[in-house]
Design an enzyme around this catalytic site. Structure first.
Site, PDB file in Angstrom:
ATOM      1  N   ASN A   1      -0.750  -0.224  -1.195  1.00  0.00           N
ATOM      2  CA  ASN A   1      -1.252   1.010  -1.624  1.00  0.00           C
ATOM      3  C   ASN A   1       0.293   2.065  -1.892  1.00  0.00           C
ATOM      4  O   ASN A   1       0.254   2.840  -3.011  1.00  0.00           O
ATOM      5  CB  ASN A   1      -1.858   1.853  -0.754  1.00  0.00           C
ATOM      6  CG  ASN A   1      -3.432   1.290  -0.500  1.00  0.00           C
ATOM      7  OD1 ASN A   1      -4.014   0.957  -1.533  1.00  0.00           O
ATOM      8  ND2 ASN A   1      -3.991   1.245   0.666  1.00  0.00           N
ATOM      9  N   GLU A   2       1.247   1.513  -1.256  1.00  0.00           N
ATOM     10  CA  GLU A   2       2.711   2.324  -1.747  1.00  0.00           C
ATOM     11  C   GLU A   2       3.144   2.029  -2.930  1.00  0.00           C
ATOM     12  O   GLU A   2       3.503   2.812  -3.810  1.00  0.00           O
ATOM     13  CB  GLU A   2       3.689   1.661  -0.601  1.00  0.00           C
ATOM     14  CG  GLU A   2       3.737   2.553   0.588  1.00  0.00           C
ATOM     15  CD  GLU A   2       4.904   1.966   1.831  1.00  0.00           C
ATOM     16  OE1 GLU A   2       5.167   2.341   2.712  1.00  0.00           O
ATOM     17  OE2 GLU A   2       5.542   1.146   1.020  1.00  0.00           O
ATOM     18  N   LEU A   3       2.814   0.879  -3.286  1.00  0.00           N
ATOM     19  CA  LEU A   3       3.213   0.303  -4.552  1.00  0.00           C
ATOM     20  C   LEU A   3       2.304   1.168  -5.686  1.00  0.00           C
ATOM     21  O   LEU A   3       2.970   1.285  -6.960  1.00  0.00           O
ATOM     22  CB  LEU A   3       3.097  -1.246  -4.738  1.00  0.00           C
ATOM     23  CG  LEU A   3       3.651  -1.981  -5.997  1.00  0.00           C
ATOM     24  CD1 LEU A   3       5.159  -1.841  -5.917  1.00  0.00           C
ATOM     25  CD2 LEU A   3       3.317  -3.138  -6.250  1.00  0.00           C
TER      26      LEU A   3
END
Length: 1025
Positions: free
Chosen positions: A83-85
């Site tokens: 999700n960070e990516l």
């Protein structure tokens, strides 16, 4: 997408990773290295991990300039990381965030294709998920894996990998950080905007651009600001200054200037900096081109004056990759020309308003004046001559000082500029390669500033200074500049030149020029003479006490060639503190230039053998005649002659000599005389017959009553000015026989009743038609003057278009309908009359555009042409007529409009002036007059190539408008000096199209046929447009 530099970032780096093992090993070492480089990183040590990233983490990603994604084998096992990516990729696309992938212990292809151990882990995390996230994650992984990054397998040890990543991050941050040091530099945005036009960053071609201007004008500031603004658009960038060059060449100080090893050393240092690799060694000069031909680079070479350096570092555009830009900053324009650089930005002085803002920024740290300092700030900025270097030095010098200190400092500054300024400006002088050029500059600085270039050439013709090439070299080195036909140098550059002369010798009488009033007074009052002084320049306004000059003073100056005693003030009648109590019995026979404002004697001494005198200027003098009685067989008994020795006199100025009467030398022919100016000599009554070779005759505000019949003998006359000759009542028609006459001004001659010019049939004998000005001459027979005369343009008083201009309208445009018979002609010719108000109190060249727009019967627009007319408006005037001739092409060869069924055709004729003029009404009289090729160049004419091709005629109105090419034709007059006394003109037309930025010279040698119009072939369809 917002650019990376335009966002407000909180963190420099956001690290995205997975696994405590990565945190404790690689990441901890990387963060430590970044900390040592003062790079701010987001750290999530105390954040609690969950399945979804929290708001704090989203803000951290969005607030970071660079994201380092450490892709390990376990990275895909964490939905948190995936999700960070997603957020990182989103910020990259929307905010321009930079992403650096690190493939730590795995192959990039495994991430790109989600294969291997990494792929198996990713498949497990996606198992049993029915939402769209797996596809989004897969896309993000593929996107990041395609970015060039770091593969840990390519490094032998982790320390080196971390060092390289850290240096990469630091380099990107430096390049991404916008330079703010010049943000407050007044006017910098205008410079950058003009440079961007030359640079064309969107173009993939390699461009070399020069920045040229004098020392202290702000060239380096512009280059630095530009470099900081655009360097991030290039793979590599380098700013090369004099320190780089001097340090590189230090060990070769005694070597041959063209030494091969010097070039190798320059290229080695250049490549080391561009490629960011230390101690590169090369063995031949082709390496730069080999290494950089595929690299997009930005190279700025600042303050460059050495051709060898330029050739060695940026030999040609083929050395660099597509889109590269090379900026060369120099004070020597020849360096640019010699390297083939033709895109040159010439840095000019800032405006008065901008210069004041710049000074205030230095003096008060704000771009506005401080209360109580307004007049002082303006005076200092004026003293600095708007030169940014001087504004900076003086502003910093006066910063923080009390008003009383400013007042105490100003007299010192007026007397002598700051030493730092003079030292900086002298660099250009010291850089001159020829002693002749240095001597020529000293002459200009001390004596000839503001003088016409031709005068300087004549005055120094036998000096051995090679003036022609010398002037070009001084212009190239930004020490002087040309304004019109005159040579000027900046006031501070002039002071630098005078200071050089002052330091030649301690004793003033040993110097070549005397330019300080104290030194001049000491020489005149002393008993010792000087054989070395060849020029004296004395400003009478610097005399605070009465200067009495002994009549023998000039006998002690036997080598004097140039004497200037002058006043800067326009009030020449103010009392002058210079007397010749014993008269004057000697002037050096070597004098070439004699300028003496307020000369106190009634005549020059008869002993003055002026065989070398070229320029004589005696403004506001007490002269009643030039010389004492000289017997001359060519003069009547009651007239005075000129000594036979006067054979070279070229210019004679006797402005405002109120005692000058009819005893002015006459009845002789000074063949050398080119210009005579008697303006303001209000008691002078006789039209001067002094030289049949005269080209410029200026007789404004004299008491002359008529222009006599023998004006026809002045065959080389180019300009005649007689404005405000209030008793002038007659002009001989013989003036029409002068073939070279270009300008005639009889404005404000209220008694003038009779003036006429040549009839049209004989006009072809003239090389140039004159511009005629009769402003406020209300007694003239205007109708006869308009209908029987030929001219470039004619200005007359009047608030209404005369009735014989049968097509009239209020405002600046009208429409005429051409019928079938008119359409078969080659040209549409007409005489135009405009009712004009001018609101400029000074003489001004006003550029007007005359355009013709042709429309067919179906309202289709099929042709548009325009031409330019430059008119000199010598005085402010209300309700005056400006009259001139125009012609526009109707048909191309063998292509008649009449055959194309465009009967009738409406022609809209529109007149557009500049802001100083208001066109209140207009009129047109169609004409069909025969002009020769020579005469056609005197008409405001649009070229035949300015027409649209016949193929367009059959198209629809909308299609024709889309395909129509609009061309502009500008008539430009080029002065060619084939003789000092004869002005020749060549007419050129430059055609510029929308599709090309280049211009081509169009030569037209067609015979134009027009006939006198009874105008049966047209009818007016509108008089109000």
């Amino acid at each position: 997408m917002a650019t990376s530099s335009s966002c407000n970032w909180v963190f420099d780096v956001f690290p995205s990773f997975s696994g405590e093992d990565v945190r404790r090993t690689f990441l901890s070492h990387l963060l430590l290295s970044l900390d040592h480089k003062l790079i701010t990183c987001f750290k999530d040590n105390e954040m609690e991990r969950s399945q979804s990233i929290g708001l704090e983490l989203v803000h951290a990603i969005r607030d970071s300039r660079i994201a380092i994604v450490i892709l390990s084998k376990t990275y895909a096992s964490s939905t948190w990381c995936l999700n960070e990516l997603l957020e990182i990729v989103k910020c990259k696309e929307e905010k321009g965030q930079m992403v650096i992938p690190v493939f730590y212990g795995l192959e990039p292809s495994h991430v790109r294709k989600q294969t291997g151990e990494f792929g198996e882990t990713f498949q497990m995390i996606c198992k049993n998920r029915s939402d769209e996230l797996p596809d989004l994650w897969k896309g993000a992984l593929t996107h990041v894996a395609n970015i060039h990054g770091y593969h840990s397998y390519n490094w032998s040890n982790e320390a080196h990998l971390i060092e390289d990543i850290t240096n990469d991050v630091l380099g990107r941050l430096v390049s991404l950080t916008p330079s703010m040091e010049f943000a407050d530099f007044a006017g910098i945005e205008d410079h950058i905007a003009k440079m961007s036009v030359l640079l064309q960053l969107e173009s993939e071609e390699v461009r070399m651009v020069g920045i040229w201007g004098p020392v202290g004008i702000g060239k380096t500031t512009i280059a630095r600001a530009l470099f900081g603004r655009i360097s991030r658009h290039f793979q590599s960038s380098i700013f090369i200054d004099r320190t780089f060059i001097s340090k590189t060449m230090e060990i070769f100080r005694t070597a041959n200037p063209d030494d091969y090893n010097i070039k190798l050393r320059l290229q080695e240092c250049f490549l080391s900096d561009v490629l960011n690799k230390k101690d590169i060694k090369i063995h031949h000069l082709g390496v730069v081109g080999e290494r950089l031909r595929h690299k997009r680079v930005l190279v700025v070479l600042d303050d460059l004056s050495d051709q060898l350096v330029l050739d060695s570092l940026v030999g040609g555009t083929q050395w660099f990759g597509c889109g590269s830009r090379i900026l060369v900053v120099t004070k020597d324009k020849h360096v640019l020309r010699a390297h083939g650089i033709d895109r040159i930005y010439e840095v000019g002085l800032p405006s008065d308003e901008l210069a004041l803002d710049m000074f205030c920024a230095y003096a008060f740290r704000e771009n506005s004046q401080r209360d109580g300092f307004n007049e002082l700030a303006f005076e200092v900025a004026k003293f600095a001559g708007n030169l940014p270097l001087a504004l900076n030095v003086l502003g910093l010098y006066l910063r923080g000082r009390e008003k009383e200190d400013w007042l105490d400092m100003l007299p010192r500054l007026r007397k002598r500029p700051d030493g730092k300024i003079l030292k900086a400006l002298r660099v250009s002088y010291d850089g001159l390669g020829w002693k002749e050029d240095k001597a020529l500059f000293r002459h200009i600085a001390c004596l000839f500033n503001g003088m016409e270039a031709n005068d300087i050439k004549m005055l120094l013709a036998d000096s051995g200074l090679d003036v022609n090439i010398g002037l070009k070299n001084l212009i190239d080195n930004s020490l002087i500049h040309e304004r019109g036909s005159c040579v000027h140098t900046h006031c501070l550059v002039q002071e630098m030149g005078k200071e050089i002369v002052r330091t030649q010798f301690k004793k003033p009488r040993e110097r070549e020029f005397l330019v300080d009033s104290k030194d001049v007074c000491d020489l005149f009052n002393g008993n010792s003479g000087s054989k070395k002084v060849i020029g004296i320049s004395l400003n009478l306004e610097e005399l605070y006490e009465l200067l009495r000059i002994d009549k023998k003073a000039f006998r002690r100056l036997r080598n004097l060639r140039f004497l200037r005693i002058y006043k800067d003030s326009l009030d020449l009648h103010k009392q002058i503190r210079l007397h010749l109590p014993g008269g004057l019995n000697y002037l050096s026979p070597k004098l070439k230039l004699l300028c003496w404002d307020g000369f106190p004697l009634p005549c020059l001494p008869s002993s003055f053998h002026a065989e070398h005198l070229i320029v004589l200027r005696m403004r506001s003098s007490k002269l009643e005649k030039l010389w004492e009685e000289v017997e001359s067989p060519t003069c009547p008994e009651d007239m005075v002659g000129v000594p036979d020795s006067v054979q070279m006199l070229n210019e004679l100025y006797m402005n405002d000599c109120e005692s000058l009467l009819t005893v002015f030398p006459t009845g002789i022919n000074l063949e050398s005389l080119y210009r005579l100016d008697l303006s303001g000599s209000s008691r002078f009554r006789s039209f001067p017959y002094i030289s049949t070779n005269i080209s410029f005759l200026i007789l404004n505000q004299t008491d002359i009553k008529e222009v006599p019949w023998w004006i026809e003998n002045f065959s080389r006359l180019v300009c005649l000015e007689m404005w405000e000759c209030k008793r002038l009542n007659y002009i001989s028609p013989n003036i029409s026989k002068l073939k070279l006459l270009e300008k005639v001004d009889f404005s404000n001659c209220g008694a003038l009743t009779d003036a006429s010019w040549l009839d049209r049939p004989n006009a072809e004998t003239h090389t140039k038609l004159p511009a005629l000005s009769f402003i406020n001459c209300f007694k003239l027979d205007q109708e006869a003057l308009i209908q029987q005369s030929v001219f470039k343009y004619l200005i007359l008083p009047g608030g209404k278009v005369p009735s014989h201009f049968t097509n009239q309208a209020t405002g600046s445009s009208l429409v005429i309908r051409l019928l079938q018979s008119s359409l078969s002609k080659q040209l549409l010719g007409f005489r135009a009359c405009l009712v004009v108000d001018a609101n400029e109190p000074k003489s001004k060249i006003s550029s007007w555009i005359i355009s013709c727009h042709f429309t067919g019967k179906d309202r289709s627009s099929f042709r548009s042409s325009d031409c330019q007319l430059d008119i000199e408006l010598p005085r402010q005037m209300d309700n005056h007529l400006v009259i001139f001739d125009c012609c526009f092409p109707l048909n191309e060869d063998n292509d008649s409009l009449a055959e194309l069924n465009y009967d009738p055709v409406d022609v809209e004729i529109k007149f557009t002036g500049d802001s100083c003029c208001e066109i209140k009404g207009c009129g047109v009289q169609l004409s069909e007059v025969c002009f020769s090729d020579k005469q056609l160049s005197n008409v405001c004419e649009a070229d035949k190539s300015n027409m649209v091709t016949a193929e367009e005629f059959g198209k629809s109105s909308a299609e024709a408008r889309r395909s129509r090419k609009r061309l502009r034709v500008t008539g430009k007059t080029i002065q060619e000096s084939t003789d000092m006394r004869c002005s020749q003109t060549v007419k050129e037309r430059w055609i510029e199209t929308d599709s090309s930025l280049s211009s081509k010279l169009v030569k037209q040698n067609t015979q134009v046929l027009l006939t006198e119009a009874k105008q049966p072939d047209y009818k007016a369809v509108s008089v109000n447009k």
